[in-house]
Design an enzyme around this catalytic site. Sequence first.
Site, PDB file in Angstrom:
ATOM      1  N   LYS A  89      18.034  50.419  23.334  1.00 61.50           N
ATOM      2  CA  LYS A  89      17.502  51.630  22.695  1.00 61.50           C
ATOM      3  C   LYS A  89      18.554  52.247  21.767  1.00 61.50           C
ATOM      4  CE  LYS A  89      15.012  54.332  25.286  1.00 61.50           C
ATOM      5  NZ  LYS A  89      13.600  54.562  25.084  1.00 61.50           N
ATOM      6  N   ARG A 103      17.695  59.549  27.839  1.00 60.49           N
ATOM      7  CA  ARG A 103      16.935  58.335  28.143  1.00 60.49           C
ATOM      8  C   ARG A 103      17.853  57.159  28.416  1.00 60.49           C
ATOM      9  NH1 ARG A 103      12.097  57.553  24.360  1.00 60.49           N
ATOM     10  NH2 ARG A 103      11.147  59.585  24.298  1.00 60.49           N
ATOM     11  N   GLY A 135       9.974  51.002  31.791  1.00 65.32           N
ATOM     12  CA  GLY A 135       9.518  51.847  32.887  1.00 65.32           C
ATOM     13  C   GLY A 135      10.372  51.762  34.141  1.00 65.32           C
ATOM     14  N   MET A 160      13.667  52.491  34.438  1.00 61.30           N
ATOM     15  CA  MET A 160      14.721  53.497  34.580  1.00 61.30           C
ATOM     16  C   MET A 160      14.214  54.864  34.088  1.00 61.30           C
ATOM     17  SD  MET A 160      18.117  51.322  33.766  1.00 61.30           S
ATOM     18  CE  MET A 160      17.537  50.659  32.258  1.00 61.30           C
ATOM     19  N   ARG A 200      12.377  48.308  19.257  1.00 61.32           N
ATOM     20  CA  ARG A 200      12.955  47.186  19.991  1.00 61.32           C
ATOM     21  C   ARG A 200      12.023  45.998  19.818  1.00 61.32           C
ATOM     22  NH1 ARG A 200      11.695  49.671  25.960  1.00 61.32           N
ATOM     23  NH2 ARG A 200       9.449  49.588  25.793  1.00 61.32           N
ATOM     24  N   HIS A 213       8.109  17.634  48.569  1.00 61.33           N
ATOM     25  CA  HIS A 213       6.980  16.802  48.174  1.00 61.33           C
ATOM     26  C   HIS A 213       5.867  17.640  47.538  1.00 61.33           C
ATOM     27  CE1 HIS A 213       3.088  14.901  49.002  1.00 61.33           C
ATOM     28  NE2 HIS A 213       3.715  13.850  48.518  1.00 61.33           N
ATOM     29  N   SER A 226      17.792   4.705  34.979  1.00 61.75           N
ATOM     30  CA  SER A 226      17.109   5.997  34.986  1.00 61.75           C
ATOM     31  C   SER A 226      17.707   6.806  36.122  1.00 61.75           C
ATOM     32  CB  SER A 226      15.607   5.803  35.199  1.00 61.75           C
ATOM     33  OG  SER A 226      15.005   7.062  35.280  1.00 61.75           O
ATOM     34  N   CYS A 276      14.703  10.768  35.502  1.00 57.34           N
ATOM     35  CA  CYS A 276      13.319  10.968  35.945  1.00 57.34           C
ATOM     36  C   CYS A 276      13.228  11.904  37.144  1.00 57.34           C
ATOM     37  CB  CYS A 276      12.635   9.635  36.235  1.00 57.34           C
ATOM     38  SG  CYS A 276      13.428   8.704  37.542  1.00 57.34           S
ATOM     39  N   TYR A 318      16.328   9.325  26.769  1.00 58.24           N
ATOM     40  CA  TYR A 318      15.102  10.083  27.019  1.00 58.24           C
ATOM     41  C   TYR A 318      15.204  10.874  28.324  1.00 58.24           C
ATOM     42  CZ  TYR A 318      13.806   6.573  30.499  1.00 58.24           C
ATOM     43  OH  TYR A 318      13.795   5.763  31.608  1.00 58.24           O
TER      44      TYR A 318
HETATM   45  C1  PEP Z   1      14.678  10.987  42.229  1.00 50.64           C
HETATM   46  O1  PEP Z   1      15.201  10.775  43.310  1.00 50.64           O
HETATM   47  O2  PEP Z   1      15.162  11.727  41.363  1.00 50.64           O
HETATM   48  C2  PEP Z   1      13.383  10.371  41.900  1.00 50.64           C
HETATM   49  C3  PEP Z   1      12.833  10.542  40.721  1.00 50.64           C
HETATM   50  O3  PEP Z   1      12.758   9.712  42.892  1.00 50.64           O
HETATM   51  P1  PEP Z   1      11.895  10.426  44.042  1.00 50.64           P
HETATM   52  O4  PEP Z   1      11.773  11.856  43.697  1.00 50.64           O
HETATM   53  O5  PEP Z   1      10.586   9.734  44.070  1.00 50.64           O
HETATM   54  O6  PEP Z   1      12.733  10.163  45.243  1.00 50.64           O
END
Ligand code: PEP
Length: 919
Positions: A53, A123, A132, A134, A368, A486, A795, A868, A888
Amino acid sequence: MPKLLSKAPAKKAASKSSSAKAIKRVFFFGNGKAEGMASAPTEKDRKLILGGKGAGLADMTSAGLPVPPGFTISVPCCEEYYRDGRKISDAVKKEVIENLAKVEKAMGKKLGDPNDPLLVSVRSGAARSMPGMMETILNLGLNDKSVEGLAARTGNPRFAYDAYRRFIQMYSTTAMGLSKEPMEHLLSGIKNKLGVKTDPEIPADSLKELCQQFKKFYSENMKGQEFPQNPLDQLWGAIGAVFGSWEADKAVTYRRVEKISDLTGTGVNVQTMVFGNKGDNSGTGVCFTRDPNSGANEFYGDYLINAQGEDVVAGIRTPLKLATLNDKMPKVYKQLMAVRKQLETHYKDMQDLEFTVEEEKLYMLQCRSGKRSPVAIFKIAVDLVKEKLLTKEQAIDRINPEDIERLFYPQLDAKTAAGATKLATGINAVPGAACGKVAFTAATAEAEAAKGEKVILVRKETSPEDVGGMHAAQGILTVTGGKTSHAAVVARGWGKCCIVGCEALDIASDNLSFKVGDKVVKAGDSITLDGNTGDVYVGSLPLKAPEQPEAFYTLMKWCDELRTLKVRTNADTPYDAVNAVKMGAEGIGLCRTEHMFFDTEERRLAIQEMIVAESVEKRKEALAKLLPFQRQDFVGIFKAMDGKPVTIRLIDPPLHEFTPKDDAGFQKLSQITGLSIEHIKHRCEQLHESNPMLGHRGCRLCITYPEILDMQVTAIIEGAIEVAKAGGKVFPEIMIPLTIDRKELEIQVIQTKALADKLIKAAGSKVKYMVGTMIEIPRAALLADKIAEVAEFFSFGTNDLTQMTLGLSRDDAGRFLPVYVASEKDGGKGIFKADPFQSLDQEGVGMLVKMGIQKGRSTRPGLKVGICGEHGGESASVKFCHAAGMNYVSCSPYRVPIARLAAAQAAIADKAAAKAKKK
Ligand code: PEP
Ligand code: MG
């Protein structure tokens, strides 16, 4: 920034040495000039010192806009306030008094003058806006005498007493912490007595009476103390209240929710009051330079005639649409339009403005960067590029990963949630919202969903066996688990709202109800999950459908033009694959084949038959039943990916995860295999492991049961041949999981290649494929040079790599990691900056990743490398992967756009750094 109390304020400010005198704590703005502009040249610098502000007021003043004069007590003074035991230091007081004198001079009035008092507002304003959260106090400087002076001077006693009653009310509740309700009650009492509905209808005499009542209430509740009449006492009280509000519960909670951890306090802005409540030629309003909901380039806002600022925000009276101001005060409206243009051009962003009109004269009180909907974020960013106010790079840099996430998930309306009954709060694993009837088993979830019911699957934890029910459910709620458990990993893949680690839930042993304290929720009762916050609500609350505006696609296209890092997806089904391509995926980086075994009962039974088999022949018989399913799945995925690379990982999790768990399951398997139920139970017990994550899983399965590898490789290669024969393009990459040793990998690479080559040759096909490995065990990263001799690609499986490097269970760490992650201020220990299962631990795990890439490429130059683990869709981790030289990242379909954005931002940062180096 030599004279600003900024970098190391704590020690300097506390010191009594002469250098403390050189520190500037309070900054004046007024008469067309604002202090701090030269020493804090960038907007960011100014915000860190003056708060958002204060910086806006300084900017507007310097730009020649009509801003009432005032001063800002800088943000570092807030730290000082807390360090001194919630005391305003003498140094701050001294500078405040000096600056007050400047304001008084600019206005030709004095604070507390009984004849013609200067009134000020006090203020808050931190570097990032916390709307809102403070406190604000208006009309400060009024007392029993000056109110009379104000009445006489303005010839408007009603206005004077209205201002006084507001001040007493605000000061009592905000600075002194008295309860709001009794004062509201007194106000309603007066209105009832007069038989009027709105505040402006209360005449001066009654307002005077109300002031008396308020003051009486004050002294009764302040142990006989009278309401402060000395304006300086009022000022210190108000400044302390604003500093104090930095640590108020709501502000602390807001910062936690918004993940604001880098700010140290709020500034305080003391500014000459202007009055929107001086009659029908006065008013006050809040506006946005563009529509904050749609992002359209339309001036947008509300105002009230004859009112003060808080009336608009508090929603006491229904405000008027800004466009109508053009009819009522055309000159003011035209001036406001010019301010709109000037500020947007200056800030190159949509602004949120507050203004007051006092007797047809416009004053700007705030500007702002405006908060906006996810849709508006993209629309405005793209429009600003088209209007040449921003470059594409600047527009991309303004987008946050959460802005993208929020575009895709159904949302819970914040207003609806505010009025709903909250049951419990867990870990917000996957954002979005979902509501439905509670189902405690995957089977019930599937059965209910098949009947067209919306279901929330509530489990202690989920296992691969639950995927059917998880898919059928609108959302998933588990008692245990963390963000890479999971349930979270699978749900994220589907963009499905998921809350894990909701430990307050006590699921009954008969799986028919759960309890939270004394509240009981039965199977079939409705609940709503807010995956953004982790909150669970009673009942089915209405959700808002997501929209992806055209601008989102435009901006993503710009990201693709700029980034060098490719983005793939983790997908196990053709459906996921198609979805991911729509999100911009350039290949599949991880297809978890074990997820394919749970789709139907037939598949589940075939895999169970394979597991309990006690001879190679029996195992092969069972595997032969699975082969056609897997082949068909791969055909579907190859077709969906249409020539894009597809990394298929051979089976990974421990076998006991696939075994039947109940009598019905044992019985079914007994019928199929002809083995006795006892025999099957015994075999399942044999398969049980104390430490399955470190047990018979990953490529260890195919080392001991090579026939599993044969079946899977056959399915992959035959699937590829089939698609290629039909004219499709295919490029499978066969990935061996959980490798720990060169020889271990070599055995499987040889077996894979021998079989694949034989199949390709026999079919007269030209299908090309690669065989590589996951690097997800520290030993593999340490020996990556040796492993790369036999692996054609790497990977990084950073879920397991994190688990094994940190020695923390990815499924259970959610129980204690919050304490490691939360800052000390928030009751944690601040050991980690972020959950290492969400955002890559760049220091530790990252060191292994960098080493693995460098070592791998030392023996196989040009080695293709990706990631991955869940980190492949997290912005900071993606930027790390870019810097580490990966080819990637791969992530869940819904996170593909986030990865595209982060990859572009990383490339932009690289270019900027290279440019800076050249200079
Ligand atoms: C990992 O372990 O990062 C992976 C991609 O395999 P998962 O999650 O299936 O164990
Ligand atoms: Mg793994």
